[in-house]
Scaffold this motif. Structure first.
Motif, PDB file in Angstrom:
ATOM      1  N   GLY A 217       0.912  -1.413  -0.084  1.00  0.00           N
ATOM      2  CA  GLY A 217       0.347   0.034   0.252  1.00  0.00           C
ATOM      3  C   GLY A 217       0.734   0.907   0.211  1.00  0.00           C
ATOM      4  N   GLU A 218       1.458   1.685  -1.446  1.00  0.00           N
ATOM      5  CA  GLU A 218       1.902   2.530  -1.652  1.00  0.00           C
ATOM      6  C   GLU A 218       1.444   3.961  -0.799  1.00  0.00           C
ATOM      7  N   ALA A 219       0.245   4.148  -0.228  1.00  0.00           N
ATOM      8  CA  ALA A 219      -0.990   5.120   0.655  1.00  0.00           C
ATOM      9  C   ALA A 219      -0.149   5.447   1.254  1.00  0.00           C
ATOM     10  N   TRP A 220      -0.126   4.382   2.653  1.00  0.00           N
ATOM     11  CA  TRP A 220       1.106   4.600   3.645  1.00  0.00           C
ATOM     12  C   TRP A 220       2.104   4.529   3.465  1.00  0.00           C
ATOM     13  N   SER A 221       3.043   4.161   2.714  1.00  0.00           N
ATOM     14  CA  SER A 221       4.354   4.476   3.059  1.00  0.00           C
ATOM     15  C   SER A 221       4.900   5.226   4.016  1.00  0.00           C
ATOM     16  N   HIS A 222       4.689   6.937   4.056  1.00  0.00           N
ATOM     17  CA  HIS A 222       4.765   7.592   4.614  1.00  0.00           C
ATOM     18  C   HIS A 222       5.061   7.466   5.969  1.00  0.00           C
ATOM     19  N   LEU A 223       4.192   6.708   6.454  1.00  0.00           N
ATOM     20  CA  LEU A 223       3.542   6.344   7.863  1.00  0.00           C
ATOM     21  C   LEU A 223       3.913   5.195   8.549  1.00  0.00           C
ATOM     22  N   VAL A 224       4.154   4.402   7.259  1.00  0.00           N
ATOM     23  CA  VAL A 224       5.014   2.721   7.695  1.00  0.00           C
ATOM     24  C   VAL A 224       6.803   3.519   7.999  1.00  0.00           C
ATOM     25  N   ARG A 225       6.849   4.752   7.205  1.00  0.00           N
ATOM     26  CA  ARG A 225       8.279   4.339   7.637  1.00  0.00           C
ATOM     27  C   ARG A 225       8.534   5.619   9.206  1.00  0.00           C
ATOM     28  N   CYS A 226       8.084   5.904   9.296  1.00  0.00           N
ATOM     29  CA  CYS A 226       7.628   7.193  10.226  1.00  0.00           C
ATOM     30  C   CYS A 226       7.701   6.225  11.724  1.00  0.00           C
ATOM     31  N   VAL A 227       6.906   4.754  11.942  1.00  0.00           N
ATOM     32  CA  VAL A 227       6.674   3.680  12.825  1.00  0.00           C
ATOM     33  C   VAL A 227       7.851   3.376  12.741  1.00  0.00           C
ATOM     34  N   ALA A 228       8.084   2.849  11.387  1.00  0.00           N
ATOM     35  CA  ALA A 228       9.297   2.182  11.385  1.00  0.00           C
ATOM     36  C   ALA A 228      10.661   2.625  12.434  1.00  0.00           C
ATOM     37  N   LEU A 229      10.886   4.218  11.876  1.00  0.00           N
ATOM     38  CA  LEU A 229      12.264   4.528  12.755  1.00  0.00           C
ATOM     39  C   LEU A 229      11.559   4.977  14.061  1.00  0.00           C
ATOM     40  N   SER A 230       9.996   4.821  14.283  1.00  0.00           N
ATOM     41  CA  SER A 230       9.604   4.993  16.092  1.00  0.00           C
ATOM     42  C   SER A 230      10.374   3.778  17.472  1.00  0.00           C
ATOM     43  N   SER A 231       9.974   2.357  16.201  1.00  0.00           N
ATOM     44  CA  SER A 231      10.753   1.550  16.839  1.00  0.00           C
ATOM     45  C   SER A 231      12.168   1.063  17.010  1.00  0.00           C
ATOM     46  N   ARG A 232      13.251   1.663  15.909  1.00  0.00           N
ATOM     47  CA  ARG A 232      14.503   1.989  16.388  1.00  0.00           C
ATOM     48  C   ARG A 232      14.908   2.657  17.416  1.00  0.00           C
ATOM     49  N   VAL A 233      14.466   3.910  17.480  1.00  0.00           N
ATOM     50  CA  VAL A 233      14.288   4.771  18.462  1.00  0.00           C
ATOM     51  C   VAL A 233      14.128   4.338  19.929  1.00  0.00           C
ATOM     52  N   VAL A 234      13.027   4.363  20.123  1.00  0.00           N
ATOM     53  CA  VAL A 234      12.745   3.548  20.715  1.00  0.00           C
ATOM     54  C   VAL A 234      13.546   2.095  21.554  1.00  0.00           C
ATOM     55  N   GLU A 235      14.168   1.388  20.842  1.00  0.00           N
ATOM     56  CA  GLU A 235      15.037   0.727  21.710  1.00  0.00           C
ATOM     57  C   GLU A 235      16.104   1.610  21.736  1.00  0.00           C
ATOM     58  N   PHE A 236      16.476   2.273  21.250  1.00  0.00           N
ATOM     59  CA  PHE A 236      17.949   3.544  21.829  1.00  0.00           C
ATOM     60  C   PHE A 236      17.466   3.672  23.256  1.00  0.00           C
ATOM     61  N   TYR A 237      16.255   4.031  23.105  1.00  0.00           N
ATOM     62  CA  TYR A 237      15.794   4.872  24.970  1.00  0.00           C
ATOM     63  C   TYR A 237      16.068   3.952  25.688  1.00  0.00           C
ATOM     64  N   LEU A 238      15.338   2.360  25.084  1.00  0.00           N
ATOM     65  CA  LEU A 238      15.384   1.547  26.625  1.00  0.00           C
ATOM     66  C   LEU A 238      16.639   0.949  26.887  1.00  0.00           C
ATOM     67  N   SER A 239      17.278   0.751  25.422  1.00  0.00           N
ATOM     68  CA  SER A 239      18.367  -0.426  25.652  1.00  0.00           C
ATOM     69  C   SER A 239      19.852   0.791  26.037  1.00  0.00           C
ATOM     70  N   GLY A 240      19.890   2.228  25.855  1.00  0.00           N
ATOM     71  CA  GLY A 240      20.465   2.533  25.482  1.00  0.00           C
ATOM     72  C   GLY A 240      22.325   2.398  24.840  1.00  0.00           C
ATOM     73  N   GLN A 241      23.452   3.083  24.632  1.00  0.00           N
ATOM     74  CA  GLN A 241      23.530   2.181  23.779  1.00  0.00           C
ATOM     75  C   GLN A 241      25.375   1.763  23.662  1.00  0.00           C
ATOM     76  N   GLU A 242      24.588   0.401  25.046  1.00  0.00           N
ATOM     77  CA  GLU A 242      26.034  -0.327  24.396  1.00  0.00           C
ATOM     78  C   GLU A 242      24.597  -1.783  23.875  1.00  0.00           C
TER      79      GLU A 242
END
Length: 513
Positions: A217-242
């Motif tokens: 669904g190309e219509a949602w691609s911009h939303l999908v990418r934002c959510v995908a990045l959020s998952s990586r940011v959350v892991e950075f916050y919760l797990s730290g730089q280690e």
């Protein structure tokens, strides 16, 4: 997702479920033209939800004209579609918090979900995506598949999510799920969204949260990418730089949505600023303020040390861009200002009037237009010269600006004519403001270069547009009506205020036809 996992989910009697109010909100969300009355009737079934919506509408998350004291005003501030999405966010958050999954997993998913929701919304705001609340909801629900799999397949999932002393890494959980079930929780989340008959963008965002290329669904691609990045940011916050380095996160941010390293740091800092408000609204603590600030500071230090030269170049570019922006802003402001009086000009008035008319129509609040003309101003020019006339106009413009409230607007229409806009103002307050303007103009003393003192007065024509009561062709109709009322004010003796009656005018025109 394998047929075996689908069957386990379908037959599981204790999957996270929607409350009756949430189920009704979902049905209303599918309506292409939802109405405020149905929404109010629905939300009032849940007093706690009403309270939360009021707190949201009055929170720093939303720019607003005025505070909301009741549900109708909250919906007016947020808009119907945003209110629906916010209501769903609260209802579905309750589903996550009350899941029958293990307490430790529920707490882990709950923290990830709220942090991902905040992050998704923030990323969208940085990219200029207007669907901020949709992103919040998509971020909130992307990991709910963990709870679904744990409840449907508890014996297998206990091994997958188990870590003796700490929460497991998100990527580790996904890898173990893939090995055990042939799918991960992002697919389970998408399945659950479709089972609940939620909007399709939520399923697309959940399915692509680990790998955006999997989402259809190309219509949602911009939303999908934002959510995908959020998952990586959350892991950075919760797990730290280690576990996840700042450079790796910055690379993901650039790859997924095009953010630079500097803007990635701005994203982290913005999330830390927004967290206290979200924690208060959802009555929970996601991260301690000290921990969140520490993560941001460490990220800044790492990115600065590793990219000092790049930051220097960026700084120079930003300085140049800021200078250009400042100059552009000055030119833009100059284009909106009247050269003689310094207040807004006719061009700015036309744009502002169009905007305020649209807002008044959409949010069902009144809009007042006042047409003001200085009486016998030709005599000032004839008796004292045009220089004194110009000085009088400029001084009168400053008097009008000082006499208005924040959010009101005054512009020079032409010659000695001014137009005043009072958004969200009823007839009583309009009369008070217009009388204050009339008296301010009347009492102002103008002094010529020869020391001669003179005063001017103003006649004011006013029209009030009330959506639902007045059927007008557009904002230009309101200006014409105010101009007609001004003509009546001058014809009845000047230095006075006359209100136009739009309904009476409409009836009179109908009789003529």
């Amino acid at each position: 997702m394998t047929p075996e996992v689908q069957e386990a989910l379908r037959l599981c009697p204790s999957l996270p479920t929607l409350s009756s109010v949430a189920d009704s909100v979902v049905r209303l969300a599918r309506d292409p033209d939802p109405d405020a009355t149905s929404l109010v009737r629905l939300v009032t079934q849940d007093p706690a939800l009403v309270s939360r919506l009021l707190r949201v509408s009055n929170s720093p998350l939303y720019a607003r004209r005025r505070s909301a004291d009741n549900l109708h005003e909250a919906i007016s501030v947020l808009g119907i579609n945003t209110t629906i999405t916010v209501a769903l966010s609260f209802s579905l958050a309750d589903s996550i918090r009350t899941s029958e999954a293990s307490f430790r997993l529920t707490q882990y998913v709950w923290r990830r979900s709220l942090l991902a929701a905040v992050t998704s919304r923030r990323i969208g705001a940085m990219l200029g995506v207007r669907q901020g609340e949709e992103l919040f909801l998509a971020g909130l629900l992307q990991d709910i598949g963990m709870l679904a799999l744990q409840v449907a397949l508890p014996e297998h999932y206990a091994v997958i999510a188990h870590e003796p002393e700490s929460d497991p890494e998100h990527d580790t959980i996904a890898a173990r799920e893939k090995e055990a079930f042939g799918c991960d929780h992002s697919e389970a989340s998408a399945w659950l969204m479709r089972d609940w008959q939620m909007p399709e963008y939520l399923a697309a965002c959940a399915h692509g949260s680990h790998d955006p290329s999997r989402s259809t669904g190309e219509a949602w691609s911009h939303l999908v990418r934002c959510v995908a990045l959020s998952s990586r940011v959350v892991e950075f916050y919760l797990s730290g730089q280690e576990t996840r380095s700042a450079e790796s996160l910055a690379a993901d941010a650039h790859h997924l949505v095009g953010l630079s390293q500097e803007r990635t740091y701005d994203l982290l800092a913005g999330i830390a600023e927004e967290l206290p408000t979200i924690e208060q609204l959802f009555e929970t603590e996601i991260l301690s303020p000290a921990y969140a600030a520490g993560i941001v500071d460490q990220a800044r230090e790492i990115l600065t040390i590793r990219n000092l030269e790049l930051l220097r170049q960026i700084s120079e570019q930003q300085l140049h861009a800021q200078e250009l922006e400042t100059r552009t802003s000055e030119l833009r402001e100059t284009a909106h200002r009247d050269g003689l009086t310094g207040i807004h000009n006719r061009w700015h008035l036309d744009q502002r009037l169009e905007t305020e008319y649209t807002l008044a129509t959409e949010h069902n609040w009144p809009l007042v237009i006042g047409f003001l003309d200085l009486d016998h101003f030709k005599q000032v020019n004839d008796e004292h010269g045009h220089q004194v006339g110009d000085q009088t106009l400029a001084q009168t413009a400053r008097v009008l600006e000082r006499s208005l409230r924040e959010g009101d607007c005054v512009a020079r229409y032409g010659g000695e004519e001014f137009v005043v806009l009072l958004p969200g103002t009823d007839s009583r307050d309009a009369g008070i403001v217009m009388e204050r303007l009339r008296r301010a103009v009347e009492s102002e003393v103008h002094t010529t270069h020869e020391g001669v003192e003179l005063r001017v007065t103003a006649s004011i024509g006013v029209t009030i547009y009330v959506p639902g009561e007045h059927d007008v062709q557009g904002p230009s109709t309101l200006v014409r009506e105010a101009d007609r009322a001004l003509y009546d004010a001058k014809g009845s003796g000047r230095n006075r205020i006359v209100f136009s009656d739009l309904l009476a005018r409409k009836e009179k025109l109908a009789q003529r036809k």
